[in-house]
Design an enzyme around this catalytic site. Structure first.
Site, PDB file in Angstrom:
ATOM      1  N   HIS A   1      14.976  36.438  12.438  1.00  0.00           N
ATOM      2  CA  HIS A   1      13.537  36.528  12.684  1.00  0.00           C
ATOM      3  C   HIS A   1      12.880  37.606  11.829  1.00  0.00           C
ATOM      4  O   HIS A   1      11.716  37.450  11.419  1.00  0.00           O
ATOM      5  CB  HIS A   1      13.308  36.825  14.172  1.00  0.00           C
ATOM      6  CG  HIS A   1      11.938  36.488  14.655  1.00  0.00           C
ATOM      7  ND1 HIS A   1      11.451  35.198  14.700  1.00  0.00           N
ATOM      8  CD2 HIS A   1      10.927  37.280  15.127  1.00  0.00           C
ATOM      9  CE1 HIS A   1      10.221  35.194  15.173  1.00  0.00           C
ATOM     10  NE2 HIS A   1       9.877  36.448  15.442  1.00  0.00           N
TER      11      HIS A   1
ATOM     12  N   SER B   1       5.521  34.366  13.414  1.00  0.00           N
ATOM     13  CA  SER B   1       5.787  34.272  14.854  1.00  0.00           C
ATOM     14  C   SER B   1       4.494  34.097  15.666  1.00  0.00           C
ATOM     15  O   SER B   1       3.786  33.121  15.485  1.00  0.00           O
ATOM     16  CB  SER B   1       6.575  35.513  15.290  1.00  0.00           C
ATOM     17  OG  SER B   1       7.110  35.368  16.574  1.00  0.00           O
TER      18      SER B   1
ATOM     19  N   ASP C   1      17.903  32.747  13.214  1.00  0.00           N
ATOM     20  CA  ASP C   1      16.854  33.243  14.111  1.00  0.00           C
ATOM     21  C   ASP C   1      17.192  32.893  15.559  1.00  0.00           C
ATOM     22  O   ASP C   1      17.303  31.729  15.920  1.00  0.00           O
ATOM     23  CB  ASP C   1      15.513  32.612  13.719  1.00  0.00           C
ATOM     24  CG  ASP C   1      14.330  33.320  14.372  1.00  0.00           C
ATOM     25  OD1 ASP C   1      14.511  33.932  15.439  1.00  0.00           O
ATOM     26  OD2 ASP C   1      13.224  33.255  13.808  1.00  0.00           O
TER      27      ASP C   1
ATOM     28  N   HIS D   1       0.599  39.581  11.633  1.00  0.00           N
ATOM     29  CA  HIS D   1       1.953  39.925  12.085  1.00  0.00           C
ATOM     30  C   HIS D   1       2.301  39.230  13.395  1.00  0.00           C
ATOM     31  O   HIS D   1       1.471  38.566  14.029  1.00  0.00           O
ATOM     32  CB  HIS D   1       2.115  41.442  12.206  1.00  0.00           C
ATOM     33  CG  HIS D   1       1.254  42.065  13.275  1.00  0.00           C
ATOM     34  ND1 HIS D   1       1.560  41.987  14.620  1.00  0.00           N
ATOM     35  CD2 HIS D   1       0.113  42.800  13.200  1.00  0.00           C
ATOM     36  CE1 HIS D   1       0.659  42.645  15.322  1.00  0.00           C
ATOM     37  NE2 HIS D   1      -0.247  43.141  14.493  1.00  0.00           N
TER      38      HIS D   1
END
Length: 488
Positions: free
Chosen positions: A464, A287, A436, A216
């Site tokens: 995002h 990310s 984003d 994540h």
């Protein structure tokens, strides 16, 4: 009409610059006052002065014997020995190179602007000051120039005594961190084997399986994957692993960790690769997770079947840039009040004590915010897991991960990307939302320019988060196609 729009845009930028300058100058002062307040509160509530990164930078010189020479401002010097430090993995050590100077060297906006007003005059002033203080007990060095590193006394203090062999069973929450059952559940679930919290999903039967690791992003959790993609892959042949990164979600949140690349990667290795006997695997990362994924690739290149990156935060640093980490920090957090996402990032990145206050208000009271969100959204499951992931971390984990990973390792991603380009043959796929505002679309194209074989897919009208959330069915199909083609 075009000239009017150009003029309006120029005025808008000028207003943003001026207002931002005033606001962030005030925030510089406010953060200093909060520093004094937190030192007092820490002493009263925890009976100990807690180190912070507000102390002025000192000059560190590494010697041939591995010592560190700390040059003080008062013309005194002291040699400190930094010994190998055992971390959560039980065998790693912290190195100064892993610690980003953005932790302790963040010039105020006022001083940053003043430094640009008259470079010539400033240079003359510095030269004169240097000459006038040349008799201040300078340390004589050999003709061979030794490598110098800037650090703060806080880092040295941590390296000497604060970072000890970790014993998670002895970890306690700080007064400004949440101590609810969810945030401290790792004390009972992860202490025995000192590993991360890993959510798994295995296929039924004894069919030949392939493994997939999901990582994540920043201030998130494994729920970003388990609540979206996992249900859509319940009938697949893949063994799925989604980790809560060190310091986030249900994973350990050691108060004396520096959350370096080494610590994050080794905890993933221990909690997934070794524990579940994973030999070869696909990686899906979002990310911040993209940076950690590249760290894994650098160590396990021959085991990677495919690499899928979502919104990778890659800001190429010019070769002429003297301070690459500062450059990346200014890209990530430009100290502007507009757009709002830039203002939020700047608050979190530039101000240690303001960001701690934000964590105190939001993370420590996340149960209240989750309750209110349930009332407003009528118990919307998507909103609930996003809020849970956003709020369930400590300031120490977020602060150090932001600087040591996003700013620190993020400034030298070229070498990691070159490994993928030159030494790996696996498929590289990049997804990015057109809207984003957290990580610009240009970042994905920057990765592609470094890895020409990488395929970039820009998803229209997605940002995002909605790059995955809201289109999980489509995304799950895209992932299966990537994995299937990579296994042929």
């Amino acid at each position: 009409m075009g000239a009017m729009r150009t003029r309006s845009a120029s005025v808008g930028r000028w207003v943003n610059e001026v207002v931002s300058f005033v606001v962030f100058c005030l925030l510089d002062i406010f953060d200093y006052l909060l520093c004094l307040l937190y030192k007092t509160a820490d002493y009263l509530l925890e009976a100990e002065w807690k180190p912070c990164y507000c102390l002025s930078p000192k000059k560190l010189i590494t010697t041939s014997r591995g010592n560190i020479l700390l040059s003080h401002n008062n013309c005194e010097s002291k040699i400190l020995t930094v010994s190998p430090l055992q971390q959560l993995s039980g065998r790693s050590k912290i190195e100064l190179e892993e610690i980003s100077e953005t932790l302790y060297s963040r010039p105020s906006l006022l001083s940053d602007h003043l430094s640009k007003l008259s470079i010539i005059d400033l240079t003359k002033w510095v030269v004169n000051m240097t000459r006038s203080h040349s008799d201040c007990g300078e340390i004589k060095t050999s003709k061979k120039r030794r490598k110098t590193l800037k650090s703060s006394f806080t880092v040295v203090e941590m390296l000497q005594g604060k970072i000890r062999p970790q014993n998670l069973s002895q970890q306690i929450s700080r007064w400004s961190d949440c101590d609810c059952g969810f945030c401290t559940c790792w004390n009972s679930t992860c202490v025995k084997d000192q590993s991360l919290f890993v959510k798994t999903q295995f296929p039924n039967g004894n069919i030949e399986n392939e493994d997939v690791l999901f990582i994540h992003g920043f201030i998130s959790s494994s729920a970003f994957w388990t609540e979206t993609v996992f249900p859509r892959l319940s009938k697949s042949k893949y063994r799925l692993f989604a980790v809560d990164l060190l310091g986030f979600g249900k994973s350990p949140k050691p108060a004396d960790s520096l959350y370096t690349m080494r610590e994050h990667v080794e905890m993933i290795e221990k909690s997934v690769l070794l524990k579940h006997n994973v030999k070869s695997f696909h990686i899906v990362a979002h990310s911040l997770g993209c940076i950690l994924a590249l760290g894994l690739v650098a160590k396990h290149g021959g085991s990677i079947k495919s690499l899928t990156l979502l919104a990778p935060p890659y800001h190429p640093v010019p070769t002429t840039e003297a301070e690459p980490r500062q450059y990346v920090m200014k890209k990530v957090a430009p100290r502007r009040i507009w757009p709002p996402i830039a203002f939020g990032a700047s608050m979190a990145c530039w101000y240690e004590h303001i960001s701690r206050t934000i964590c105190l208000l939001i993370c420590k009271n996340h149960r209240l915010w989750q309750f209110l969100a349930k009332l407003i959204t009528r118990n919307n499951r998507t909103v609930n897991f996003l809020i849970e992931g956003f709020m369930c971390h400590t300031h120490n984990a977020a602060w150090h991960t932001l600087h040591n990973i996003i700013c620190g390792v993020g400034s030298k991603l070229d070498s990691y990307l070159d490994i993928v380009r030159d030494k790996l043959k696996c498929n590289v796929t990049i997804f990015h939302g057109r809207d984003d505002e957290v990580v610009p679309v240009e970042c994905s194209y920057n990765v592609q320019s470094r890895i020409p074989r990488a395929r970039v897919k820009v998803v229209e009208n997605k940002d995002h988060i909605t790059l995955v959330v809201g289109r999980q069915v489509e995304f799950a199909k895209e992932l299966e196609e990537i994995w299937k083609s990579s296994s042929c």
